[in-house]
Each structure stands twice: as C-alpha cells, then as structure tokens.
Write an enzyme that holds these catalytic residues in place. Structure first.
Site, PDB file in Angstrom:
ATOM      1  N   HIS A   1     -26.088 -11.965  14.388  1.00  0.00           N
ATOM      2  CA  HIS A   1     -24.867 -11.141  14.365  1.00  0.00           C
ATOM      3  C   HIS A   1     -25.216  -9.758  14.014  1.00  0.00           C
ATOM      4  O   HIS A   1     -26.416  -9.580  13.384  1.00  0.00           O
ATOM      5  CB  HIS A   1     -23.935 -11.795  12.985  1.00  0.00           C
ATOM      6  CG  HIS A   1     -24.305 -11.600  11.987  1.00  0.00           C
ATOM      7  ND1 HIS A   1     -24.371 -10.608  10.932  1.00  0.00           N
ATOM      8  CD2 HIS A   1     -25.310 -12.676  11.226  1.00  0.00           C
ATOM      9  CE1 HIS A   1     -24.771 -11.223   9.869  1.00  0.00           C
ATOM     10  NE2 HIS A   1     -25.410 -12.161   9.949  1.00  0.00           N
TER      11      HIS A   1
ATOM     12  N   ASP B   1     -22.750  -7.399  12.434  1.00  0.00           N
ATOM     13  CA  ASP B   1     -21.839  -7.196  11.539  1.00  0.00           C
ATOM     14  C   ASP B   1     -22.464  -7.231  10.251  1.00  0.00           C
ATOM     15  O   ASP B   1     -23.645  -7.848  10.092  1.00  0.00           O
ATOM     16  CB  ASP B   1     -20.224  -7.898  11.413  1.00  0.00           C
ATOM     17  CG  ASP B   1     -20.594  -9.260  11.406  1.00  0.00           C
ATOM     18  OD1 ASP B   1     -21.586  -9.988  11.840  1.00  0.00           O
ATOM     19  OD2 ASP B   1     -19.628  -9.943  10.476  1.00  0.00           O
TER      20      ASP B   1
ATOM     21  N   ASP C   1     -30.082  -8.850   7.191  1.00  0.00           N
ATOM     22  CA  ASP C   1     -29.018  -9.513   7.462  1.00  0.00           C
ATOM     23  C   ASP C   1     -28.104  -8.830   8.270  1.00  0.00           C
ATOM     24  O   ASP C   1     -27.129  -8.354   7.991  1.00  0.00           O
ATOM     25  CB  ASP C   1     -28.249 -10.199   6.120  1.00  0.00           C
ATOM     26  CG  ASP C   1     -27.096 -11.038   6.384  1.00  0.00           C
ATOM     27  OD1 ASP C   1     -26.911 -11.594   7.563  1.00  0.00           O
ATOM     28  OD2 ASP C   1     -26.523 -11.214   5.338  1.00  0.00           O
TER      29      ASP C   1
ATOM     30  N   GLU D   1     -19.581 -12.693  11.896  1.00  0.00           N
ATOM     31  CA  GLU D   1     -20.149 -13.620  10.968  1.00  0.00           C
ATOM     32  C   GLU D   1     -19.921 -13.402   9.639  1.00  0.00           C
ATOM     33  O   GLU D   1     -19.835 -14.480   8.935  1.00  0.00           O
ATOM     34  CB  GLU D   1     -21.666 -13.685  11.320  1.00  0.00           C
ATOM     35  CG  GLU D   1     -22.519 -14.812  10.686  1.00  0.00           C
ATOM     36  CD  GLU D   1     -22.872 -14.972   9.309  1.00  0.00           C
ATOM     37  OE1 GLU D   1     -23.340 -15.755   8.563  1.00  0.00           O
ATOM     38  OE2 GLU D   1     -22.915 -13.776   8.644  1.00  0.00           O
ATOM     39  N   GLU D   2     -20.094 -12.208   9.079  1.00  0.00           N
ATOM     40  CA  GLU D   2     -19.894 -12.157   7.768  1.00  0.00           C
ATOM     41  C   GLU D   2     -18.323 -12.346   6.960  1.00  0.00           C
ATOM     42  O   GLU D   2     -18.066 -12.447   5.974  1.00  0.00           O
ATOM     43  CB  GLU D   2     -20.206 -10.708   7.099  1.00  0.00           C
ATOM     44  CG  GLU D   2     -21.835 -10.478   7.464  1.00  0.00           C
ATOM     45  CD  GLU D   2     -22.763 -10.900   6.668  1.00  0.00           C
ATOM     46  OE1 GLU D   2     -22.156 -12.078   5.992  1.00  0.00           O
ATOM     47  OE2 GLU D   2     -23.917 -10.763   6.855  1.00  0.00           O
TER      48      GLU D   2
ATOM     49  N   ARG E   1     -19.419 -23.583  -2.151  1.00  0.00           N
ATOM     50  CA  ARG E   1     -20.453 -23.782  -0.988  1.00  0.00           C
ATOM     51  C   ARG E   1     -20.541 -25.377  -0.851  1.00  0.00           C
ATOM     52  O   ARG E   1     -20.448 -26.298  -1.681  1.00  0.00           O
ATOM     53  CB  ARG E   1     -21.987 -23.274  -1.351  1.00  0.00           C
ATOM     54  CG  ARG E   1     -21.979 -21.942  -1.850  1.00  0.00           C
ATOM     55  CD  ARG E   1     -22.012 -21.168  -0.378  1.00  0.00           C
ATOM     56  NE  ARG E   1     -21.947 -19.738  -0.440  1.00  0.00           N
ATOM     57  CZ  ARG E   1     -22.115 -18.767   0.481  1.00  0.00           C
ATOM     58  NH1 ARG E   1     -22.396 -19.227   1.681  1.00  0.00           N
ATOM     59  NH2 ARG E   1     -21.958 -17.378   0.160  1.00  0.00           N
TER      60      ARG E   1
HETATM   61  C1  LIG Z   1     -18.957 -17.514   5.576  1.00  0.00           C
HETATM   62  C2  LIG Z   1     -20.003 -16.627   4.798  1.00  0.00           C
HETATM   63  C3  LIG Z   1     -19.137 -15.098   4.713  1.00  0.00           C
HETATM   64  C4  LIG Z   1     -21.214 -16.391   5.656  1.00  0.00           C
HETATM   65  C5  LIG Z   1     -22.457 -15.626   4.985  1.00  0.00           C
HETATM   66  N1  LIG Z   1     -23.393 -15.512   5.733  1.00  0.00           N
HETATM   67  C6  LIG Z   1     -24.532 -15.101   5.552  1.00  0.00           C
HETATM   68  O1  LIG Z   1     -24.721 -14.252   4.619  1.00  0.00           O
HETATM   69  C7  LIG Z   1     -25.821 -15.260   6.491  1.00  0.00           C
HETATM   70  N2  LIG Z   1     -26.425 -14.311   6.960  1.00  0.00           N
HETATM   71  C8  LIG Z   1     -22.678 -16.145   3.319  1.00  0.00           C
HETATM   72  O2  LIG Z   1     -21.917 -15.713   2.503  1.00  0.00           O
HETATM   73  O3  LIG Z   1     -23.446 -17.098   3.237  1.00  0.00           O
END
Ligand SMILES: CC(C)C[C@H](NC(=O)CN)C(=O)O
Length: 559
Positions: free
Chosen positions: A133, A135, A166, A200-201, A376
C-alpha cells in the site's frame, strides 16, 4: 529407494523415485533456476542506490494520508505515480475503480483506484503476486517530528519520512527488484503481479470486493501472495507468519444541542465527555485484562510448541524498553511479552473527536464526543461477534449511568487475524533467501499489527501468503520520526531478488513435479493449519524436500 508422494490424492506420482527427482532437476535447469546471476543483480542494485533513494524521496513528498479526506487528491496522485512507475519498467498496468467512500456527513468521495500490474505471463513459470500500500498514517511536524514528515531526510544512514517503512520503501523495493532484472535483461524466474492499494491505513475500503470480483481473472493464475508490510523483531531478519486483526469502534455520546460554558451550565447537566470517559474506562483494566464478556474466552490457547518457539527467539526486553522509552513493561518475561504483542487481543483507546485538545484553557462542555478505540483480533475471535459483544456491553455499562445523553456504538473496521504455517515451503524459501543475503537464520515471528486484506486473500483466493518484512524493529511505524535505514531498503531489495529465486525452487517442490492435484492438495493442507492431513503432507514432504534441496544445490551455480 522410492520416496512417498507429497499427498494422498496424487495417485500418478505416488512414488517419487530418483528418476523423478532427476527430471525435477532438469525442470529446474529449464526454468532458469540454475543460472541465478545474483552477483550481477545486486551489483546493479548497489550502483543505482542513490537513484532508488531518489524515487523514495519523490514518493514520500506526496501526503497520501488516507484518513484525511482533504488529502484525497494527493492520494489519487500517489496511485497515478505508482501506476506510472510500474508502466515505466514495462508492466501491463491497470487502475481499478473500487467505488466510493461514504462520509459521516452523508456525502461520498471517490476511493483511490487500486493499481494492478503484470510482468510476464509465461505459462511455464509460476506467478507470484506482491501486495502493498502507498497510503500513510497522518503526520504533522508539530506532533513532535524532528524533521519535516513529508521530506525524506537522511540522517546517519536512516531515511526519515512518513510512510518510509510503512509501506512505501518496501513497495518500491519490490518494484526495483523487477526493474533490476529488466535493466540487465535477465529473465524473471517467475511471472510477477502487483496489487497496490491506497486505503490500507483505514481498513482497505473497496479492496475485499475487488478481490472477490477478480478471483477468477487477475488471481486465477497467481500461485501465492507476498506481503512486505511489517517489520523485524530485532536486528535479525525475520519471516512473519501471523498478524492480528482489528475491530475499530466509534462510541458517540451526544447531549446538549450545542457546546456549553462549564461555569454557567456545569453541575446542572450530565456531560457527554464524563459519560464517554466512564464507559471507556470499563473496557480494560489497568493490568490489561479485557473486561468485555466473551472476548477472552474466544482466544486460542498458547500451545507448548508456540511457547517453545517464543522461548527460542532472541529478544531483549531492555532494548525494547529503550526503543519505546518507558521504565516498565506490562510483562517482565519474554514469552508473556511476545504472546501479548502477537497472539492475545488488546484494547487501545486512540482519541476523542469533538473534545477540546488544543493548548490553552478553554472551559467548554463539549456537546457531542466520539471515543475511538480498537480491539486487536486473534484466532479464534470473530469480528461479527466482537461487534455485538462490544455494543451490548457498552450499552449496559452506559445504562447503569442513568444518563439522559444518547450513546451510539458503531464498528467501522472489522479485520480478521491471519495465521500461516511457518513450515510451508514458501517459508523454507524465505529462510534460504535470508541466509543468502544476511548469512543468518531468520526469526519466525508474528506481527501485532493488522493487514486487513491478508485474511481476505487467503479465504477468497485460496492462495498461500508469505510475509517477508524488510523494515527495522525501531522504524517507528505510525509514530513520530518514522524511518527506514538505507541498509534495510537496499539489502531488503536484495532479499526480494534472492526470494524470487529461492521460491522458484519451493514452488517446483510444492507442485510435486507439476501435478496440479498435488499442488491444490498441498495448498489446501496449509490453509487448514493443524489438520492431520497437513501433518502427513509435511512429514512426508520433508524427505523429498531435503533430497531436492540437495540436488538444487548441485545446480545452483553462480556466474
Ligand atoms: C486496520 C489498521 C488501520 C491497519 C494498520 N495496519 C498497518 O499499520 C500495517 N502497516 C494497523 O494499525 O495495524
């Protein structure tokens, strides 16, 4: 002496004997596995290092923050630049429209297009698909950055900038991998596809539907998917075999029709902010125990094998503390700490929209506030159930407050966790590539963060995934002063070059001399961890793996 085939349904090749191994070696020779011009490829990379850093600079300058709708034109530009870069090195590129995003005020805005690209469509080769990604998370200098977040700044070999690790540098490292092959006119050992997104973010909006829609087109010939959107655990390179998911919630408390003066009205109204803080406080105890009924019960138990794997990982709690900048951690032993970082759920409270947060001493009672928190997710939690558990629980906690204010709870992201089998041949290829580039064995790790689309790829396409990180443990993802080191960027690209080579061997191995039934069965076996079938496949494959690996060694002549 005959060797057993990889799996039961493969009847024709039930006994892979020495003759079959020899024909496999011939196949290796034909597919170019034998003539790996690694030195030449990495020399080219080294001599073009500054150019590759310059491209990263041009990407970092674009404020492709997907969470800020005022930056949407930057995000569109970032997708255009990604497509252009891929086109420039000869890819056949498409920009896929994935629709619109609804905004809280009822309007909608175009989602950034998803960029797909293809390099090669040789039917005699395997096809890998790289996901990434471009973004980024929000960043402002005043958040405490030492440098301008959107200006790539090289300090002592570290390249600082939002999105450096990232995930812009890893995406570029993959693009440069293909570029280096192309520049030297060396045949890629596999067909390479890319799928690069810009949301993605914020939970990969639109991507799940696109994957479902393109399951039988773009993904039909993909053999497996590589993701390099994570970091090492320490200075040792790592391979990642699991990520946590994420359920992200908004808890909105609405009271008076407008903000009030706390001197004039304070003491006469129940304040939305007090209600919100009261209910947020009931999500998790100070010692980290999640208080929402049903959440902890769903979590898969830590097995003895897992415990041993964690115990064997070299990980220094003092370095970790120093990196984070705190005196005390929640857990003082390595296994507990890693387990709580990777494979237990946690609640994090991220912010309160509508609250007074500037400097100064405004004495307002905010009329409406939105608490933002996420949980999480780990196996065997289910986001749909978590949504209900959280909503019911917060409503009951709020009801006990007897407040006339209104509570509205919504889940805005529901990303599942992902877990792979680190014994899969793709990981064996990862180990071989790490050994070739860094001359060490990689750590086998899980990742506490979320790649929302990882599980979708696996569930929808049925393909295996490997996560091959190149970011450093101290890269500061989402934080102030995010960076990637030159070393990780360039050696990481070398790792990808080596991986495409090693994986070609692994895929040949997986295919059981090309028999499609074998291929499918092994893939299935790895998607269902813990099945008896998988254990059978793995144990039976080991002998063959060793033998073919030995034979490959014979053919792996350097120029
Ligand atoms: C769903 C989250 C916003 C995704 C994010 N992903 C990353 O940082 C992967 N680079 C996360 O907070 O884990």
């Amino acid at each position: 002496m005959p060797l057993n085939c990889l799996e039961a349904p493969c009847t024709k090749a039930k006994h892979l004997d020495m003759m079959n191994c020899i024909s496999l070696v011939c196949l290796l020779l034909c597919t170019g596995v034998s003539s790996f011009r690694f030195e030449e490829l990495t020399q080219y990379l080294k001599s073009h290092e500054e150019e590759f850093i310059e491209t990263l600079r041009q990407w970092i300058v674009v404020e492709s923050d997907s969470s800020d709708v005022t930056k949407r034109s930057d995000l569109h530009r970032m997708m255009d630049m990604t497509a252009e870069k891929l086109r420039l090195i000869g890819g056949s590129v498409e920009m896929v429209d994935v629709g619109t995003q609804s905004l809280p005020n009822g309007s909608s805005i175009a989602l950034p297009k998803v960029v797909t690209a293809q390099f090669g469509s040789d039917p005699s080769k395997r096809t890998v698909c790289v996901y990434g990604h471009v973004d980024v998370q929000p960043a402002k200098k005043e958040d405490g950055w030492a440098t301008e977040p959107y200006e790539l700044t090289d300090i002592d070999g570290n390249l600082y900038g939002r999105g450096a690790s990232d995930n812009k540098a890893p995406v570029l490292a993959w693009i440069h991998t293909v570029e280096v092959y192309k520049a030297l006119n060396i045949d890629l050992p596999v067909n390479v596809k890319f799928i690069i997104e810009g949301m993605e973010e914020t939970g990969s909006n639109g991507l799940d539907d696109m994957i479902v829609a393109q399951k039988d087109s773009f993904f039909s010939d993909v053999d497996y998917i590589i993701i390099s959107d994570c970091v090492w655990l320490s200075k040792r390179p790592a391979l990642t075999y699991g990520t946590r998911g994420n359920c992200y919630f908004y808890a909105e408390v609405e009271g008076p029709k407008k903000d009030l003066h706390s001197g004039v009205y304070g003491g006469t109204v129940m304040e939305p902010m007090t209600d919100l803080i009261g209910i947020l406080d009931k999500l998790i105890s100070p010692s980290g125990k999640i208080l929402i009924p049903g959440i902890r019960e769903a979590v898969a138990h830590l097995s003895d094998d897992e415990w041993r794997m964690y115990q064997d990982i070299e990980f220094d709690l003092e370095t970790y503390k120093r990196d984070v900048g705190i005196k005390e951690l929640m857990y003082s032993n390595k296994v507990d700490l890693l387990a709580h970082r990777w494979r237990y759920p946690t609640v994090s409270i991220h912010g309160i929209e509508g609250a007074f947060s500037s400097s100064g001493t405004k004495t307002v009672i905010p009329a409406k506030v939105i608490g933002k928190f996420s949980i999480r997710q780990v196996p065997n939690m289910d986001p749909a159930l978590v949504e209900k558990q959280v909503t019911d629980y917060l409503r009951s906690v709020f009801a006990k407050r007897n407040s006339p204010n209104k509570l509205n709870v919504t889940m805005v992201i529901g990303a599942k966790p992902w877990l792979a089998d680190p014994k899969h041949p793709l990981y064996e290829a990862g180990k071989a590539a790490v050994k070739r580039v860094f001359d060490v064995e990689p750590d086998l790790i899980r990742e506490g963060g979320t790649i929302p689309v990882a599980r979708t790829f696996q569930d929808v396409t049925g393909k295996s995934i490997i996560m091959l990180p190149i970011g450093g443990f101290d890269d500061g993802l989402h934080s102030q002063n995010e960076k990637i080191s030159r070393y990780n960027y360039i050696e990481g690209t070398k790792l990808f070059i080596a991986y495409l080579h090693e994986t070609t061997k692994a895929l040949l191995l997986l295919s059981g001399s090309g028999n499609p039934h074998c291929q499918r069965s092994v893939e299935e076996a790895h998607i269902r961890p813990d099945s008896a079938f998988q254990r059978l496949c793995l144990s039976e494959r080991l002998g063959i793996a060793q033998m073919i690996a030995d034979l490959c060694l014979l053919t792996d002549a350097e120029p």
